[in-house]
Design a protein around this motif. Structure first.
Motif, PDB file in Angstrom:
ATOM      1  N   VAL A  33       0.851  -1.188   0.000  1.00 59.20           N
ATOM      2  CA  VAL A  33       0.000   0.000   0.000  1.00 59.20           C
ATOM      3  C   VAL A  33       0.888   1.239   0.000  1.00 59.20           C
ATOM      4  O   VAL A  33       1.834   1.330   0.785  1.00 59.20           O
ATOM      5  CB  VAL A  33      -0.912   0.030   1.246  1.00 59.20           C
ATOM      6  CG1 VAL A  33      -1.775   1.286   1.253  1.00 59.20           C
ATOM      7  CG2 VAL A  33      -1.774  -1.215   1.324  1.00 59.20           C
ATOM      8  N   THR A  34       0.571   2.179  -0.880  1.00 59.93           N
ATOM      9  CA  THR A  34       1.231   3.479  -0.891  1.00 59.93           C
ATOM     10  C   THR A  34       0.174   4.529  -0.581  1.00 59.93           C
ATOM     11  O   THR A  34      -0.843   4.613  -1.269  1.00 59.93           O
ATOM     12  CB  THR A  34       1.877   3.770  -2.258  1.00 59.93           C
ATOM     13  OG1 THR A  34       2.793   2.715  -2.569  1.00 59.93           O
ATOM     14  CG2 THR A  34       2.620   5.102  -2.240  1.00 59.93           C
ATOM     15  N   GLN A  44      -2.125  11.926   9.971  1.00 60.83           N
ATOM     16  CA  GLN A  44      -1.663  10.730  10.673  1.00 60.83           C
ATOM     17  C   GLN A  44      -2.678   9.619  10.505  1.00 60.83           C
ATOM     18  O   GLN A  44      -3.886   9.839  10.635  1.00 60.83           O
ATOM     19  CB  GLN A  44      -1.456  11.006  12.164  1.00 60.83           C
ATOM     20  CG  GLN A  44      -0.910   9.789  12.901  1.00 60.83           C
ATOM     21  CD  GLN A  44      -0.699  10.016  14.388  1.00 60.83           C
ATOM     22  OE1 GLN A  44      -1.134  11.017  14.944  1.00 60.83           O
ATOM     23  NE2 GLN A  44      -0.028   9.080  15.031  1.00 60.83           N
ATOM     24  N   LEU A  45      -2.186   8.420  10.231  1.00 59.20           N
ATOM     25  CA  LEU A  45      -3.028   7.234  10.126  1.00 59.20           C
ATOM     26  C   LEU A  45      -3.148   6.619  11.517  1.00 59.20           C
ATOM     27  O   LEU A  45      -2.137   6.304  12.143  1.00 59.20           O
ATOM     28  CB  LEU A  45      -2.394   6.238   9.152  1.00 59.20           C
ATOM     29  CG  LEU A  45      -3.238   5.034   8.751  1.00 59.20           C
ATOM     30  CD1 LEU A  45      -2.771   4.502   7.412  1.00 59.20           C
ATOM     31  CD2 LEU A  45      -3.221   3.942   9.781  1.00 59.20           C
ATOM     32  N   VAL A  68       0.922  -2.341  10.281  1.00 61.96           N
ATOM     33  CA  VAL A  68       2.199  -3.010  10.574  1.00 61.96           C
ATOM     34  C   VAL A  68       2.877  -2.437  11.827  1.00 61.96           C
ATOM     35  O   VAL A  68       4.073  -2.164  11.842  1.00 61.96           O
ATOM     36  CB  VAL A  68       3.156  -3.019   9.349  1.00 61.96           C
ATOM     37  CG1 VAL A  68       2.591  -3.875   8.234  1.00 61.96           C
ATOM     38  CG2 VAL A  68       3.490  -1.619   8.834  1.00 61.96           C
ATOM     39  N   GLY A  69       2.083  -2.243  12.884  1.00 62.37           N
ATOM     40  CA  GLY A  69       2.623  -1.783  14.156  1.00 62.37           C
ATOM     41  C   GLY A  69       2.943  -0.301  14.241  1.00 62.37           C
ATOM     42  O   GLY A  69       3.550   0.145  15.212  1.00 62.37           O
ATOM     43  N   GLY A  85       0.034  -8.886   4.450  1.00 60.72           N
ATOM     44  CA  GLY A  85      -0.422 -10.078   3.760  1.00 60.72           C
ATOM     45  C   GLY A  85      -1.816 -10.508   4.155  1.00 60.72           C
ATOM     46  O   GLY A  85      -2.371 -10.048   5.149  1.00 60.72           O
ATOM     47  N   ALA A  86      -2.368 -11.395   3.335  1.00 61.51           N
ATOM     48  CA  ALA A  86      -3.693 -11.966   3.582  1.00 61.51           C
ATOM     49  C   ALA A  86      -3.683 -13.415   3.113  1.00 61.51           C
ATOM     50  O   ALA A  86      -3.027 -13.751   2.128  1.00 61.51           O
ATOM     51  CB  ALA A  86      -4.767 -11.186   2.836  1.00 61.51           C
TER      52      ALA A  86
END
Length: 125
Positions: A33-34, A44-45, A68-69, A85-86
């Protein structure tokens, strides 16, 4: 929202054959993802929501803090990229969702992630 932040999301997925086991109905995909901040101030996400649908229509929801943390700050004109990942039970599926974000003033907003495919490349559909 007239002054909503301008954020663009692009996703690219790839099948991970070495970790998959079709005979056990296990298909592993990585997606990168970009997130681009096209606005004039930092964002901020804070959280994520995913709806993962396999080829039989079975849906799995995933939500949580950050990605991702991390809960990355993305400066004006900047971007943030990550890979995750999935695992699904069929060779074809989809993912879609949204990110919960805040602008520089702490005002919350949501960025939709358009549907994208998870597909084994040799699969013709």
């Amino acid at each position: 929202m007239i002054n909503s932040p301008r954020v663009c999301v692009q996703v690219q997925s790839v099948y991970i054959e070495s970790q998959s086991s079709p005979e056990e109905e296990r298909y592993v995909f990585a997606y990168t993802v970009t997130i681009r901040n096209l606005g004039r101030s930092q964002v901020q996400l804070l959280g994520r929501y995913w709806l993962i649908t396999n080829g039989h229509g079975r849906e799995t929801e995933v939500q949580g803090e950050g990605v991702v943390g991390e809960q990355p700050h993305i400066p004006a004109g900047g971007e943030y990229q990550y890979t995750s990942g999935a695992v699904i039970e069929t060779p074809l599926g989809t993912m879609q969702g949204h990110y919960e974000m805040i602008d520089i003033d702490g005002a919350p907003f949501r960025i939709e992630i358009p549907v994208f495919r998870l597909a084994v490349p040799t699969l013709i559909h």
